[in-house]
Enzyme design. Sequence first.
Site, PDB file in Angstrom:
ATOM      1  N   CYS A 114       0.801  -1.225   0.000  1.00  0.00           N
ATOM      2  CA  CYS A 114       0.000   0.000   0.000  1.00  0.00           C
ATOM      3  C   CYS A 114       0.833   1.274   0.000  1.00  0.00           C
ATOM      4  CB  CYS A 114      -0.953  -0.007   1.194  1.00  0.00           C
ATOM      5  SG  CYS A 114      -1.904  -1.540   1.332  1.00  0.00           S
ATOM      6  N   HIS A 241      -3.284   6.655   1.602  1.00  0.00           N
ATOM      7  CA  HIS A 241      -3.742   5.343   1.175  1.00  0.00           C
ATOM      8  C   HIS A 241      -5.169   5.145   1.672  1.00  0.00           C
ATOM      9  CE1 HIS A 241      -4.314   1.154   0.645  1.00  0.00           C
ATOM     10  NE2 HIS A 241      -4.110   0.832   1.909  1.00  0.00           N
ATOM     11  N   ASN A 271     -10.187  -0.687  -0.829  1.00  0.00           N
ATOM     12  CA  ASN A 271      -8.738  -0.633  -0.665  1.00  0.00           C
ATOM     13  C   ASN A 271      -8.085  -1.228  -1.910  1.00  0.00           C
ATOM     14  OD1 ASN A 271      -6.052  -1.166  -0.017  1.00  0.00           O
ATOM     15  ND2 ASN A 271      -6.489  -1.775   2.084  1.00  0.00           N
TER      16      ASN A 271
END
Length: 317
Positions: A114, A241, A271
């Site tokens: 990430c 993120h 995500n």
Amino acid sequence: MNGLQLIATGGALPERTVTNEDLSRMVDTSDEWITTRTGIRTRHYCGDAENAATLAISAARQALERSGLAPEDIACCVCATLSAPDATPSVACQVQRALHLPEGCPALDVNAACSGFVYGAAVARGLLATLGGAYALVIGCEALSRLIDPADRSTCVLFGDGAGAAVFALSDEDAPFAVTLGARGDDAIHAGGPDRKGSAPITMDGKAVFRFAVDALPRSLNKILQETGLTLDDLDWVVCHQANSRIIDHCVKHLNADASKFYKNMDRHGNTSAASIPVALNELAETGKLKPGQKVACVGFGGGLTWGGILFGYKGD
């Protein structure tokens, strides 16, 4: 010291949209359960003809077209991903071939999960400074739907697929720039590789990851602010993120910051790991919210565990 300026963005999302209601018919969950805990309402899944590389090529092509540059102007191509469809050629090499980037243009993938896009931008800057050239293509792309266990409600509701791309210019202008990176090996987020027999889905210790994230995010942001002598008030956008709205909200409160500067889009995309920051940057640019001369900070945190922050200006295309 030369910094980076963002000059153009691109994005690509799979056509298939998966809602919380769709997932509730697959696993014991509900829209209310997912939304209140994550802020996520929908996410995108790749179809049979799509993968991280096809999305990366689409996003990169759009960013290059918007930059007004020719393929031969790109001096390096760095792609951040943990879900490449092939061990080799890398996604970056597949982008190089599809966009006809020059053979003298180094192309490589990085895997910092990430934090990957921030790592990728830092690598690109180093390549430009070392090998020469003015422009870098940096991509974040994922097909995480291929790595989830659809029966694990704690993880299958979180992840989605997508790609974002950015063209950066190495700049001698008096513009603020800073980058910080870090890592601490930990299995709090884990996805198996080729040595694992059978399925190797993403697993995650949610509480441990939350504790890590709410520390790494403000620490990274504060470090790049200190390096540039800027404050949160000087920034126009903070793009983190997009893991969980509660993580960002917690840090906004802790920093006593203006929440309107912290862009959020996980409600529509979930995500997307390395893709989340460049997808968000592309949305800001496409909607006209990101304007030339603005200062942007990006903060990544996640699997590895890794973290990173970068601060740059937007020059526009």
